[in-house]
Design an enzyme around this catalytic site. Sequence first.
Site, short mmCIF file in Angstrom:
data_model
loop_
_atom_site.label_atom_id
_atom_site.label_comp_id
_atom_site.label_asym_id
_atom_site.label_seq_id
_atom_site.Cartn_x
_atom_site.Cartn_y
_atom_site.Cartn_z
N THR A 212 15.85 4.66 8.11
CA THR A 212 16.06 4.14 6.75
C THR A 212 16.41 2.64 6.75
OG1 THR A 212 18.42 4.67 6.74
CG2 THR A 212 16.91 6.38 5.95
N ASP B 191 -5.54 -0.55 -9.92
CA ASP B 191 -4.43 0.31 -10.35
C ASP B 191 -4.57 0.71 -11.83
OD1 ASP B 191 -2.73 1.08 -8.27
OD2 ASP B 191 -1.95 -0.96 -8.11
N SER C 33 0.81 -1.24 0.00
CA SER C 33 0.00 0.00 0.00
C SER C 33 0.83 1.28 0.00
CB SER C 33 -0.96 0.06 1.20
OG SER C 33 -1.81 -1.02 1.18
N LYS D 231 2.56 2.07 -5.35
CA LYS D 231 3.35 1.80 -6.57
C LYS D 231 2.57 2.23 -7.80
CE LYS D 231 4.15 -2.65 -6.09
NZ LYS D 231 3.64 -3.04 -4.77
N GLU E 74 -17.89 5.78 -14.79
CA GLU E 74 -16.73 6.11 -13.92
C GLU E 74 -15.42 5.53 -14.43
OE1 GLU E 74 -19.14 4.02 -13.16
OE2 GLU E 74 -18.50 2.37 -11.87
N CYS F 284 -25.37 1.17 -12.71
CA CYS F 284 -25.50 -0.29 -12.80
C CYS F 284 -26.55 -0.79 -11.82
CB CYS F 284 -24.14 -0.96 -12.64
SG CYS F 284 -24.11 -2.55 -13.50
N HIS G 7 -20.98 1.76 -16.78
CA HIS G 7 -20.18 2.40 -15.73
C HIS G 7 -19.38 3.57 -16.32
CE1 HIS G 7 -20.47 -0.79 -12.57
NE2 HIS G 7 -20.82 -1.50 -13.63
N PRO H 252 14.69 -0.11 7.30
CA PRO H 252 13.83 -0.99 6.48
C PRO H 252 14.11 -0.86 4.99
CG PRO H 252 12.52 0.19 8.14
CD PRO H 252 13.90 0.78 8.18
N ILE I 20 6.81 -14.76 -1.19
CA ILE I 20 7.13 -16.00 -1.92
C ILE I 20 6.54 -15.92 -3.33
CG2 ILE I 20 6.62 -18.48 -2.06
CD1 ILE I 20 6.88 -18.54 1.00
#
Length: 557
Positions: A208, A91, A34, A37, A529, A401, A527, A210, A169
């Site tokens: 810094t 995204d 979160s 990116k 939007e 909708c 839609h 992390p 992973i």
Amino acid sequence: MAAGIAGGRYLLTCYNCKSVNTKYIFVTGGVVSSLGKGIMSSSLARLLLSRGFRVTIQKFDPYINIDPGTLNPYEHGECYVTNDGHEADLDLGHYERFTNVPTSRANNITSGRIYQSVIDKERRGDYLGKTVQVVPHVTDEIKRRIKQLGNTGNYDFVITEIGGTVGDIESLPFLEAVRQLRWELTDDCLCLHLTYVPFINAAKELKTKPTQHSVKKLQELGIQPDVLVLRTERDIPAAMLRKVAQFCNVSPKAVFQSIDVPTIYEVPLKMHEQGLDDVVLDLLDVDVESRLDLAAWNRFLDKMHSATETVTIGLVGKYVELQDAYKSINESLLQAATYDDHRLCLRYISSERINDGNVAEQLAGLDGVLVAPGFGQRGVEGKFVALRWCRENDVPTFGICLGMQCMVIEFARNVLGLADANSTEMDPKTPHNVIDLMEEQKSISNLGGTMRLGAYRCRLTPGSRVAAIYGTDVIEERHRHRFEFNNDYRDRFEAAGMRCTGENPDAHLVEVVEIPSKRWYIGTQFHPEYKSTVLNPHPLFVDFVRAAIAYKAEKKD
Ligand code: GLN
């Protein structure tokens, strides 16, 4: 740089790239999820587009689902829909809102899709005689997909966002593919790593460590980031940025901060101020002389910052505690309000909590009401109550909708007197199925990717409000539904004042309903939007918010 307009979009020849190859930018994330990116990828894309380059952004998601279409919004927020009918990660909505460039199925790939094509190839015998393995078969498939859009020749830059956090992973095959591509593409690619610098309140210090660990993790996987962007809530001192550069083997000029800003649309400017686009172009051996033109973008931000008046819109839906569930609607309303020099005050109203006794109180003070899309029975009765109140009190109302379908059901119950009217989604045995399962859906049993999805044409009734708003009679909008308005009831609705003013020209599905006698009462099966962007706010949202602003003024008089 030669620039031309074709089909409303820039077609550019990248004369100022010293080499003419497509450039690849990989965006990875570390420390926590979160961090944004998607916003960083979109911001960089905006800067490159504003210099005249052709850019696309794609997202690789490590989860096994083929697409997010069957995911509950609590898992991953809104499901975004592309023109070509792909149910995509939200995204992709950011990508389109920032870049104004449509995305497609090729812009969003999951592990599920990668594995599905590898397994399909194995069954076809394409790998005959070989043991099929993560390396090289899965990684080769990832690499093929990463290069797919670049190979079209349509883009100067392909930005690839790798979902998840370094160390997960499930993202390992994607990072291995990036590692290999860095060697194959040599100077034509770079890796931008986004991390987090926490502020430890007790020590009053930014930390810094992390970030250093996250970069180490990436290095262990064979990837040396070229650019680091450090997300932070406080200003990071220059000396600290230099320290990060030193510890992470990154050039000091390629370490940036991305500080919290009041609106995500400021991020491109904040990154440009620090020279992110210059550094990226320099690292990719592209001439940095290209002129950055952010005039239209800045106009939007100026409007946003200078607005003083507010417009208050109520969003009636069932995922009110989760803002990401209605991401594209929020942003479309914000864009429309900004376009009309207003601040948006968005109130989330849980449809589950609305009843006849409290509706006036729940919806008090709103200048407009938007009834959200959705699926299933939960909260739907509250939507009917809200819509009746809005219709009877003549509040500007927009149904999208399921919201449009609820407008139809409420009208049937309370105006046409069909007390048991419903959608067969909610009550399969309803005697008045004013909303019913589409014919083409009746034989479908698989739930993944089988709705009516993507862009379809719609013919608007000349002289209708909606035709006036669009300024044209034929439009194309994106869909995501299984149920439709039941045309058997159409005459009764029209006679009572709810008109069907948008229709699919081939299947005659009703796409728009409106009550012309009301201030603004429009429902769309599609839609809108998904198509509203910063530089092209959607006309329906602009007009709806404008009606809400006018209603606010009227209430004052
Ligand atoms: N559940 C309704 C349908 O499938 C509406 C879908 C939606 O709001 N996206 O038709």
